[in-house]
Motif scaffolding. Sequence first.
Motif, mmCIF file in Angstrom:
data_model
loop_
_atom_site.group_PDB
_atom_site.id
_atom_site.type_symbol
_atom_site.label_atom_id
_atom_site.label_comp_id
_atom_site.label_asym_id
_atom_site.label_seq_id
_atom_site.Cartn_x
_atom_site.Cartn_y
_atom_site.Cartn_z
ATOM 1 N N THR A 1 9.658 -1.689 -6.621
ATOM 2 C CA THR A 1 9.178 -1.941 -7.985
ATOM 3 C C THR A 1 7.725 -1.526 -8.139
ATOM 4 O O THR A 1 7.361 -0.841 -9.108
ATOM 5 N N VAL A 2 6.886 -1.936 -7.195
ATOM 6 C CA VAL A 2 5.457 -1.625 -7.289
ATOM 7 C C VAL A 2 5.217 -0.126 -7.135
ATOM 8 O O VAL A 2 4.350 0.451 -7.807
ATOM 9 N N LEU A 3 5.976 0.526 -6.267
ATOM 10 C CA LEU A 3 5.850 1.982 -6.117
ATOM 11 C C LEU A 3 6.161 2.690 -7.428
ATOM 12 O O LEU A 3 5.396 3.559 -7.872
ATOM 13 N N ARG A 4 7.267 2.330 -8.042
ATOM 14 C CA ARG A 4 7.660 2.975 -9.294
ATOM 15 C C ARG A 4 6.653 2.667 -10.409
ATOM 16 O O ARG A 4 6.352 3.533 -11.240
ATOM 17 N N TYR A 5 6.137 1.455 -10.419
ATOM 18 C CA TYR A 5 5.128 1.084 -11.407
ATOM 19 C C TYR A 5 3.882 1.953 -11.225
ATOM 20 O O TYR A 5 3.315 2.471 -12.192
ATOM 21 N N TRP A 6 3.471 2.131 -9.982
ATOM 22 C CA TRP A 6 2.287 2.951 -9.675
ATOM 23 C C TRP A 6 2.508 4.403 -10.063
ATOM 24 O O TRP A 6 1.646 5.019 -10.712
ATOM 25 N N LEU A 7 3.656 4.951 -9.701
ATOM 26 C CA LEU A 7 3.941 6.349 -10.006
ATOM 27 C C LEU A 7 3.997 6.609 -11.509
ATOM 28 O O LEU A 7 3.481 7.617 -12.004
ATOM 29 N N GLN A 8 4.596 5.684 -12.242
ATOM 30 C CA GLN A 8 4.801 5.894 -13.677
ATOM 31 C C GLN A 8 3.605 5.482 -14.531
ATOM 32 O O GLN A 8 3.251 6.185 -15.479
ATOM 33 N N ASN A 9 2.991 4.359 -14.197
ATOM 34 C CA ASN A 9 1.948 3.805 -15.075
ATOM 35 C C ASN A 9 0.525 4.062 -14.622
ATOM 36 O O ASN A 9 -0.406 3.973 -15.433
ATOM 37 N N THR B 1 0.849 -1.186 0.000
ATOM 38 C CA THR B 1 0.000 0.000 0.000
ATOM 39 C C THR B 1 0.887 1.239 0.000
ATOM 40 O O THR B 1 2.086 1.170 0.298
ATOM 41 N N VAL B 2 0.275 2.386 -0.330
ATOM 42 C CA VAL B 2 0.964 3.670 -0.208
ATOM 43 C C VAL B 2 0.157 4.524 0.759
ATOM 44 O O VAL B 2 -1.066 4.639 0.630
ATOM 45 N N VAL B 3 0.832 5.097 1.738
ATOM 46 C CA VAL B 3 0.167 5.981 2.692
ATOM 47 C C VAL B 3 0.852 7.343 2.674
ATOM 48 O O VAL B 3 2.046 7.461 2.377
ATOM 49 N N GLY B 4 0.081 8.392 2.985
ATOM 50 C CA GLY B 4 0.614 9.746 3.054
ATOM 51 C C GLY B 4 0.281 10.373 4.391
ATOM 52 O O GLY B 4 -0.712 10.012 5.031
ATOM 53 N N ARG B 5 1.106 11.306 4.819
ATOM 54 C CA ARG B 5 0.874 11.991 6.099
ATOM 55 C C ARG B 5 1.023 13.499 5.937
ATOM 56 O O ARG B 5 1.477 13.989 4.908
ATOM 57 N N ALA B 6 0.642 14.165 6.998
ATOM 58 C CA ALA B 6 0.822 15.616 7.099
ATOM 59 C C ALA B 6 0.244 16.339 5.884
ATOM 60 O O ALA B 6 -0.832 15.992 5.408
ATOM 61 N N ALA B 7 0.970 17.332 5.374
ATOM 62 C CA ALA B 7 0.446 18.192 4.307
ATOM 63 C C ALA B 7 0.119 17.415 3.040
ATOM 64 O O ALA B 7 -0.900 17.659 2.382
ATOM 65 N N PHE B 8 0.972 16.454 2.699
ATOM 66 C CA PHE B 8 0.713 15.690 1.479
ATOM 67 C C PHE B 8 -0.495 14.782 1.649
ATOM 68 O O PHE B 8 -1.373 14.712 0.783
ATOM 69 N N ASN C 1 -3.622 -7.701 -9.048
ATOM 70 C CA ASN C 1 -3.121 -9.029 -8.692
ATOM 71 C C ASN C 1 -1.636 -8.990 -8.336
ATOM 72 O O ASN C 1 -0.897 -9.949 -8.571
ATOM 73 N N GLN C 2 -1.246 -7.876 -7.766
ATOM 74 C CA GLN C 2 0.157 -7.614 -7.431
ATOM 75 C C GLN C 2 0.802 -8.789 -6.706
ATOM 76 O O GLN C 2 0.367 -9.178 -5.645
#
Length: 341
Positions: A158-166, A115-122, A226-227
């Motif tokens: 890998t999954v983070l970069r895939y999510w950010l780019q694709n 998963t990706v989580v964010g905090r504070a201002a972002f 299906n990660q």
Amino acid sequence: MSSLLFKARRLAVAAATVMSFALGAQTAQAATDVRVGFIPVVGAGQLFVIDGEGWATEAGLNLKLTQFESGPAMISALASGTLDAYYGGIGPIMVASARGIDVKVYAATAIEEMTVVGRAAFGAQADAATAAGFKAFADREGRPVRIATQPPGSVPDTVLRYWLQNVVKADPKTYQITAMGIEATQQALLAGAVDAATVREPTLTVIQQRDPNTKLLALGGQMQPNQPGSVLALTGAFVKAHPEQAKALVALHNRATTLLKDEPNKAAAHLQKGLGKGITDLATFEKAVVSPASKFVADPMVIKDATKVMQDFQLQQGTLEKAADLNLLFDDSFYRAAVAP
């Protein structure tokens, strides 16, 4: 006569004692050591269920567990022959296989656990998980979004970069990725040293409990359908030397997968013992085991197609020098034997 009878009885007792010790020694020798490397995530929960339920001992397996902070950190141990089994992400196993290390995936453990989580201002931004959100933050703060994840070649990276780019399709200038261990990622996020992070359970639950304002930006299926996540891999040397024990371990893994899904609270107690370190309470693990980020599976073929997607992306990124032969990397023979009627 009585003296002879007494001596005979003493000899019988002595013989029985020797026999008892001999049988005990044989039983101890019969137990097969299995050196298991693992990363501390709920996605590797089957390992702790197997150990906690005592099934390994019953099957004649002596599990020797060693914790690593990331999958890539285990590759050198696999290469040097100091590990027999691996509970970690599929990414490093592809790298290992491509480098000629004799290791195969015999079971999956979980899918879509990242998963990706964010905090504070972002995290407070309504559009945080969009390219526009990344740009808005960078423009406002005068710096890119700082994201923590595990080392290059790992599933989280890998999954983070895939999510950010694709998926998000964010401008690379609007984010900065920093590699660190699993525990360091949690600490950095809670300390405000980073704005976002890739996390798995139980870290996701821990962070949300400590900071209710933490925002879940993406579940695993939103990052990559299906990660493929953690897997059970075994070295060729171990399988060749102990084929029946290897088969037994995969069968126990499948049994543990069923318990995780059918009796999550019972399983959670074993995970707390294996991962809690006396710090994280049982209630946290009970919640983590049934989290949307905890999808337990055992069939290795469930993740094969998604693994190819991941591998193709790693080749594109340069984190994988050459492709692993997935037909050789995946072996479902032990799993099929375990589920056969």
